[in-house]
Motif scaffolding. Structure first.
Motif, mmCIF file in Angstrom:
data_model
loop_
_atom_site.group_PDB
_atom_site.id
_atom_site.type_symbol
_atom_site.label_atom_id
_atom_site.label_comp_id
_atom_site.label_asym_id
_atom_site.label_seq_id
_atom_site.Cartn_x
_atom_site.Cartn_y
_atom_site.Cartn_z
ATOM 1 N N VAL A 35 0.783 -1.111 0.149
ATOM 2 C CA VAL A 35 -0.083 -0.047 0.023
ATOM 3 C C VAL A 35 0.814 1.180 0.006
ATOM 4 O O VAL A 35 1.662 1.446 1.089
ATOM 5 N N GLU A 36 0.618 2.153 -0.890
ATOM 6 C CA GLU A 36 1.557 3.384 -1.001
ATOM 7 C C GLU A 36 0.790 4.621 -1.264
ATOM 8 O O GLU A 36 -0.205 4.653 -2.105
ATOM 9 N N LYS A 37 0.940 5.494 -0.517
ATOM 10 C CA LYS A 37 0.224 6.750 -0.430
ATOM 11 C C LYS A 37 0.412 7.432 -1.737
ATOM 12 O O LYS A 37 -0.683 8.152 -2.121
ATOM 13 N N CYS A 45 11.877 9.328 0.183
ATOM 14 C CA CYS A 45 13.233 9.665 0.453
ATOM 15 C C CYS A 45 13.930 8.847 -0.622
ATOM 16 O O CYS A 45 15.232 9.353 -0.959
ATOM 17 N N SER A 46 13.898 7.662 -1.003
ATOM 18 C CA SER A 46 14.446 6.617 -1.652
ATOM 19 C C SER A 46 14.934 7.267 -3.344
ATOM 20 O O SER A 46 15.690 7.194 -3.754
ATOM 21 N N PHE A 47 13.843 8.195 -3.531
ATOM 22 C CA PHE A 47 14.147 8.958 -4.698
ATOM 23 C C PHE A 47 15.208 9.889 -5.016
ATOM 24 O O PHE A 47 15.671 9.954 -6.044
ATOM 25 N N ALA A 49 18.173 9.002 -3.321
ATOM 26 C CA ALA A 49 19.400 8.404 -3.063
ATOM 27 C C ALA A 49 20.424 8.362 -4.079
ATOM 28 O O ALA A 49 20.090 8.502 -5.172
ATOM 29 N N GLY A 50 21.832 8.351 -3.653
ATOM 30 C CA GLY A 50 22.862 8.243 -4.630
ATOM 31 C C GLY A 50 22.830 6.911 -5.070
ATOM 32 O O GLY A 50 23.284 6.880 -6.295
ATOM 33 N N GLY A 51 22.684 5.825 -4.086
ATOM 34 C CA GLY A 51 22.622 4.462 -4.712
ATOM 35 C C GLY A 51 24.056 3.897 -4.655
ATOM 36 O O GLY A 51 24.478 2.933 -5.421
ATOM 37 N N VAL A 167 -3.039 5.107 -1.778
ATOM 38 C CA VAL A 167 -4.094 4.771 -0.815
ATOM 39 C C VAL A 167 -3.127 4.884 0.539
ATOM 40 O O VAL A 167 -2.043 4.626 0.623
ATOM 41 N N ASP A 168 -3.832 5.687 1.690
ATOM 42 C CA ASP A 168 -3.198 5.909 2.799
ATOM 43 C C ASP A 168 -3.559 4.867 3.821
ATOM 44 O O ASP A 168 -4.718 4.400 3.853
ATOM 45 N N ALA A 169 -2.545 4.079 4.232
ATOM 46 C CA ALA A 169 -2.781 2.944 4.991
ATOM 47 C C ALA A 169 -3.669 3.524 6.174
ATOM 48 O O ALA A 169 -4.219 2.448 6.909
ATOM 49 N N LEU A 303 16.848 3.910 8.287
ATOM 50 C CA LEU A 303 17.706 3.597 7.253
ATOM 51 C C LEU A 303 18.678 4.568 7.032
ATOM 52 O O LEU A 303 19.867 4.373 6.165
ATOM 53 N N TYR A 304 18.340 5.915 7.691
ATOM 54 C CA TYR A 304 19.409 6.992 7.648
ATOM 55 C C TYR A 304 20.013 7.198 6.144
ATOM 56 O O TYR A 304 19.261 7.105 5.060
ATOM 57 N N ARG A 305 21.226 7.055 6.021
ATOM 58 C CA ARG A 305 21.711 7.452 4.877
ATOM 59 C C ARG A 305 22.261 6.148 4.006
ATOM 60 O O ARG A 305 22.971 6.086 3.049
ATOM 61 N N GLY A 307 19.719 3.371 2.785
ATOM 62 C CA GLY A 307 18.559 2.909 2.438
ATOM 63 C C GLY A 307 18.887 1.472 1.469
ATOM 64 O O GLY A 307 18.306 0.731 1.639
ATOM 65 N N PHE A 308 19.620 1.893 0.592
ATOM 66 C CA PHE A 308 19.892 0.879 -0.475
ATOM 67 C C PHE A 308 21.043 -0.118 0.137
ATOM 68 O O PHE A 308 20.892 -1.205 -0.192
ATOM 69 N N LEU A 309 21.699 0.339 0.674
ATOM 70 C CA LEU A 309 22.710 -0.596 1.555
ATOM 71 C C LEU A 309 22.373 -1.358 2.719
ATOM 72 O O LEU A 309 22.722 -2.341 2.641
HETATM 73 C C1 LIG Z 1 20.039 12.976 -0.819
HETATM 74 C C2 LIG Z 1 19.932 11.773 -0.362
HETATM 75 C C3 LIG Z 1 20.994 11.070 -0.682
HETATM 76 C C4 LIG Z 1 21.262 9.456 -0.234
HETATM 77 N N1 LIG Z 1 22.087 8.787 -0.590
HETATM 78 C C5 LIG Z 1 22.166 7.342 -0.491
HETATM 79 C C6 LIG Z 1 22.801 6.532 -0.911
HETATM 80 O O1 LIG Z 1 23.729 6.611 -1.820
HETATM 81 N N2 LIG Z 1 22.768 5.173 -0.476
HETATM 82 C C7 LIG Z 1 21.850 4.706 0.275
HETATM 83 O O2 LIG Z 1 21.749 3.494 0.394
HETATM 84 N N3 LIG Z 1 20.708 5.627 0.812
HETATM 85 C C8 LIG Z 1 20.766 6.915 0.583
HETATM 86 N N4 LIG Z 1 20.216 7.838 1.142
HETATM 87 C C9 LIG Z 1 19.255 7.256 2.322
HETATM 88 C C10 LIG Z 1 17.706 6.638 1.624
HETATM 89 O O3 LIG Z 1 17.267 7.582 0.493
HETATM 90 C C11 LIG Z 1 17.012 6.396 2.633
HETATM 91 O O4 LIG Z 1 17.746 5.812 3.654
HETATM 92 C C12 LIG Z 1 15.782 5.624 2.291
HETATM 93 O O5 LIG Z 1 15.209 5.979 1.211
HETATM 94 C C13 LIG Z 1 14.567 5.391 3.179
HETATM 95 O O6 LIG Z 1 13.820 4.493 2.794
HETATM 96 P P1 LIG Z 1 12.480 4.014 3.378
HETATM 97 O O7 LIG Z 1 11.743 3.065 2.450
HETATM 98 O O8 LIG Z 1 12.601 3.839 4.631
HETATM 99 O O9 LIG Z 1 11.615 5.365 2.942
HETATM 100 P P2 LIG Z 1 10.899 6.145 1.800
HETATM 101 O O10 LIG Z 1 11.713 6.034 0.699
HETATM 102 O O11 LIG Z 1 10.627 7.461 2.146
HETATM 103 O O12 LIG Z 1 9.614 5.485 1.599
HETATM 104 C C14 LIG Z 1 8.669 5.380 2.413
HETATM 105 C C15 LIG Z 1 7.260 5.248 1.739
HETATM 106 O O13 LIG Z 1 6.208 5.108 2.479
HETATM 107 C C16 LIG Z 1 5.089 6.006 2.057
HETATM 108 N N5 LIG Z 1 3.954 6.219 2.893
HETATM 109 C C17 LIG Z 1 4.224 7.146 4.151
HETATM 110 N N6 LIG Z 1 3.374 7.197 4.629
HETATM 111 C C18 LIG Z 1 2.352 6.364 4.254
HETATM 112 C C19 LIG Z 1 1.054 5.886 4.458
HETATM 113 N N7 LIG Z 1 0.192 6.417 5.576
HETATM 114 N N8 LIG Z 1 0.370 5.016 3.528
HETATM 115 C C20 LIG Z 1 0.925 4.501 2.563
HETATM 116 N N9 LIG Z 1 2.179 4.854 2.338
HETATM 117 C C21 LIG Z 1 2.818 5.736 2.972
HETATM 118 C C22 LIG Z 1 5.709 7.129 1.319
HETATM 119 O O14 LIG Z 1 4.917 7.799 0.182
HETATM 120 C C23 LIG Z 1 6.885 6.583 0.732
HETATM 121 O O15 LIG Z 1 6.609 5.882 -0.781
HETATM 122 C C24 LIG Z 1 20.031 9.162 0.610
HETATM 123 C C25 LIG Z 1 19.155 10.090 1.076
HETATM 124 C C26 LIG Z 1 19.069 11.612 0.488
HETATM 125 C C27 LIG Z 1 17.963 12.373 1.034
#
Ligand SMILES: Cc1cc2nc3c(=O)[nH]c(=O)nc-3n(C[C@H](O)[C@H](O)[C@H](O)COP(=O)(O)OP(=O)(O)OC[C@H]3O[C@@H](n4cnc5c(N)ncnc54)[C@H](O)[C@@H]3O)c2cc1C
Length: 342
Positions: A35-37, A45-47, A49-51, A167-169, A303-305, A307-309
């Motif tokens: 379910v994704e809002k 935030c994942s959008f 990331a450097g990767g 959809v908001d969960a 997941l801090y910085r 996310g993909f790691l």
């Molecule tokens: C500039 C930048 C550079 C980075 N570089 C790296 C990198 O090089 N390597 C690396 O590993 N990480 C990197 N990171 C960190 C990484 O992006 C994050 O740790 C990671 O994206 C977190 O993932 P997540 O799935 O927890 O959160 P998100 O990607 O934010 O996903 C959460 C999802 O939940 C959805 N959501 C929220 N509330 C609801 C709800 N009520 N109902 C349904 N859906 C909901 C949101 O819409 C979103 O799609 C970077 C971050 C930034 C900002």
């Protein structure tokens, strides 16, 4: 078993992937909904990331568990979901910041020291600017948006998996056997200690710059990394600011990123700015990831910085908690507290 994953970012999509895998391995029936809002996956935030899949480099500023869990991501992203380029990564510093490179090398492992010729052999564009580099040959990098799209593609093809966008969960009845909450920073009200660490990035396009692997340039105040994308663009990142302002890129940050990119390769001065962006990294106070269990609800967060790691390691553990009733003290909240107390 009916399972709901909330959030289609790095945490949620790797969790969905691993749940299907573990169900298959254990011969269990699974009905999974993600379910994704937002209107599509991967826009949180994942959008931004450097990767970089760089467990050995990250050891410089994190606890050993990050490298240990991060090493699993190399296998995940190069073999299981093979979207990463296994070309290693480079760390450089300008001559006046040579001590930074020495410090970095003392705190890390799995690298070789390159001289100017060695660096030029790997990245001809960098040989003129730097006379020394650390080369982490086993590391990899990926394009985050393409990586998440691939996870969606793979799991959309499964008959027992449904993706529900827009959809908001919070509006749904809690009628599943298990819920995996992967809302990232949006889970802050439910996860004590979760904070946001702002990160800003930019994407540049330059036909005059050729890089095949991520390059980190060390600097006492403005370290920067540049990650080449398959479409010929370069992600330049990222600021680390202790505030929770999600979507505003400041002029000062842009100047710093541009200046640092320029110091890595002067041709970036003429590059086209394709995109700028920012979000906050969901982080606990120790900047380490957690799986928090509340009955049949798991929170995958922090997941801090990384996310993909770190998401593959968190996801595979979450799947084993669900299907095998396993426990993982190193990442599970309650057990971590007990370990610290002891
Ligand atoms: C500039 C930048 C550079 C980075 N570089 C790296 C990198 O090089 N390597 C690396 O590993 N990480 C990197 N990171 C960190 C990484 O992006 C994050 O740790 C990671 O994206 C977190 O993932 P997540 O799935 O927890 O959160 P998100 O990607 O934010 O996903 C959460 C999802 O939940 C959805 N959501 C929220 N509330 C609801 C709800 N009520 N109902 C349904 N859906 C909901 C949101 O819409 C979103 O799609 C970077 C971050 C930034 C900002």
């Amino acid at each position: 078993m009916r399972i709901r994953v909330i959030g289609a970012g790095a945490a949620g999509l790797t969790a969905a992937f691993e749940l299907v895998r573990r169900a298959r391995e254990t011969g269990r029936d699974l009905a999974l909904e993600v379910v994704e809002k937002a209107e599509k996956a991967g826009l949180g935030c994942s959008f931004y990331a450097g990767g970089m899949i760089a467990p050995w480099c990250e050891a410089e500023s994190t606890e050993p568990i990050v490298a240990r869990l991060g090493a699993e991501a190399l296998d995940f992203w190069t073999r299981i979901v093979p979207v990463a380029e296994p070309r290693g990564s480079l760390v450089v510093a300008q001559k006046r910041d040579r001590s930074e490179l020495v410090q970095f090398s003392r705190r890390t492992s799995h690298f070789e020291v390159l001289d100017r010729a060695g660096l030029a052999a790997l990245e001809p564009d960098l040989g003129d600017n730097f006379d020394q580099a650390l080369y982490f040959a086993e590391e990899a990098h990926l394009a985050p948006r393409a990586a998440l799209a691939e996870l969606v593609r793979l799991r959309s093809a499964e008959p027992n998996v449904v993706f529900r966008y827009g959809v908001d969960a919070a509006t749904l009845a809690d009628n599943c056997d298990w819920t995996l909450d992967c809302r990232g920073f949006a889970a802050k009200p439910d996860l004590s200690g979760l904070r946001g660490v702002k990160g800003e990035m930019m994407i540049l396009r330059s036909a005059d710059v050729k890089l095949s692997r991520p390059v980190r340039m060390l600097h006492p105040r403005h370290p920067v990394y540049i990650v080449p994308r398959p479409d010929g663009t370069f992600m330049v990142g990222a600021t680390m600011i202790e505030n929770e302002e999600r979507a505003r890129v400041t002029a000062q940050s842009l100047v710093e990123l541009v200046n640092s990119a320029f110091a890595v390769h002067p041709a970036f001065a003429e590059a086209e700015v394709v995109e700028t962006g920012s979000d906050v990294r969901p982080s606990f106070s120790d900047n380490l990831p957690r799986i928090k269990r509340e009955g049949r609800r798991l929170y995958l967060n922090g997941l801090y910085r990384h996310g993909f790691l770190l998401s593959p390691a968190l996801a595979s553990r979450a799947a084993r908690i669900v299907f095998d009733d396993a426990i993982f003290p190193e990442v599970m909240d309650e057990d971590r507290g007990q370990r610290r107390a002891s």
